[in-house]
Design a protein around this motif. Structure first.
Motif, PDB file in Angstrom:
ATOM      1  N   GLU B  32       0.827  -1.205   0.000  1.00 42.84           N
ATOM      2  CA  GLU B  32       0.000   0.000   0.000  1.00 42.84           C
ATOM      3  C   GLU B  32       0.855   1.246   0.000  1.00 42.84           C
ATOM      4  O   GLU B  32       1.993   1.247   0.464  1.00 42.84           O
ATOM      5  CB  GLU B  32      -1.007  -0.004   1.142  1.00 42.84           C
ATOM      6  CG  GLU B  32      -0.577   0.228   2.560  1.00 42.84           C
ATOM      7  CD  GLU B  32      -0.159   1.636   2.967  1.00 42.84           C
ATOM      8  OE1 GLU B  32      -0.716   2.637   2.460  1.00 42.84           O
ATOM      9  OE2 GLU B  32       0.732   1.744   3.829  1.00 42.84           O
ATOM     10  N   LYS B  36      -3.664   3.421  -0.216  1.00 44.61           N
ATOM     11  CA  LYS B  36      -4.231   2.776  -1.397  1.00 44.61           C
ATOM     12  C   LYS B  36      -3.613   1.382  -1.591  1.00 44.61           C
ATOM     13  O   LYS B  36      -2.391   1.237  -1.541  1.00 44.61           O
ATOM     14  CB  LYS B  36      -3.934   3.646  -2.624  1.00 44.61           C
ATOM     15  CG  LYS B  36      -4.888   3.427  -3.797  1.00 44.61           C
ATOM     16  CD  LYS B  36      -4.587   4.437  -4.896  1.00 44.61           C
ATOM     17  CE  LYS B  36      -5.132   4.067  -6.270  1.00 44.61           C
ATOM     18  NZ  LYS B  36      -5.489   2.720  -6.565  1.00 44.61           N
ATOM     19  N   ASP B 104     -12.529   1.363  -0.276  1.00 40.68           N
ATOM     20  CA  ASP B 104     -11.161   1.395  -0.806  1.00 40.68           C
ATOM     21  C   ASP B 104     -10.063   1.462   0.251  1.00 40.68           C
ATOM     22  O   ASP B 104      -8.889   1.641  -0.079  1.00 40.68           O
ATOM     23  CB  ASP B 104     -10.968   2.567  -1.783  1.00 40.68           C
ATOM     24  CG  ASP B 104     -11.589   2.236  -3.139  1.00 40.68           C
ATOM     25  OD1 ASP B 104     -11.805   1.037  -3.407  1.00 40.68           O
ATOM     26  OD2 ASP B 104     -11.855   3.172  -3.914  1.00 40.68           O
TER      27      ASP B 104
END
Lengths: 122, 122
Positions: B32, B36, B104
């Motif tokens: 990540e 994200k 997300d």
């Protein structure tokens, strides 16, 4: 289960055993000598202790293997396998593989992944 | 599932990622950056390629990570998890962990072992 699993001898070096696990992308090696199951070593344990430098040079498999191996016989059920994996796990964990023994002979190994695969088909 | 899983940055060295996996006894690290999810690396893959000397010195996580990460949301069922593990697996195999995403954001990771643990209690 995976039939005829790859095994390791008790006298082998732990580094050799770890390399064998990585090479074959497997998570555990039953330790056997003359067809007899003596223990099991896992990639998780060996890797952890190797990285943390917990072994000395030349540490052998028989010095670090788990001797109380969780086993199952070929005619036990999926439910038996799930229960044994939980029963043998430490704390909240499970063990991720059972050695399949038939008349004291190693005939296979069954992993948590093998069980998920079967469940998918039910 | 395991909440707030340990992750790794895409720019890290694969050796660092492998050591992190071994140290924490975990089988996969979500990759990540700034919250994200970019990919995933597994102990099996990294260990295999490191042992076979398939990486050059300084190979980074982002060069070798699996980008098509199998994810699941917290409100999906156990059955969904089992199906996804089989669906994303190569050949006859399954994948052994799903990243749990909510809006997300990485909120957890669920392994085949976690599923066996729950099945035991049913």
């Amino acid at each position: 289960m995976t039939p005829d699993p790859i095994t390791v001898k008790p006298s082998e070096d732990v580094v050799f055993a770890f390399e064998k696990l990585m090479k074959h992308k497997i998570s555990a090696l039953p330790v056997e000598d003359q067809g007899k199951l003596l223990g099991i070593v896992t990639a998780t344990d060996l890797g952890h202790n190797l990285i943390l430098d917990n072994y000395r040079l030349g540490t052998r498999v028989e010095e670090v293997m788990v001797k109380d191996v969780a086993t199952i016989s070929p005619n036990e059920t999926l439910k038996d396998a799930i229960e044994k994996m939980s029963e043998y796990g430490e704390d909240e964990g499970i063990i991720n593989q059972l050695v399949v023994l038939e008349d004291d002979k190693i005939v296979g190994i069954i992993s948590d992944g093998d069980i998920i695969k079967v469940l998918k088909e039910l």
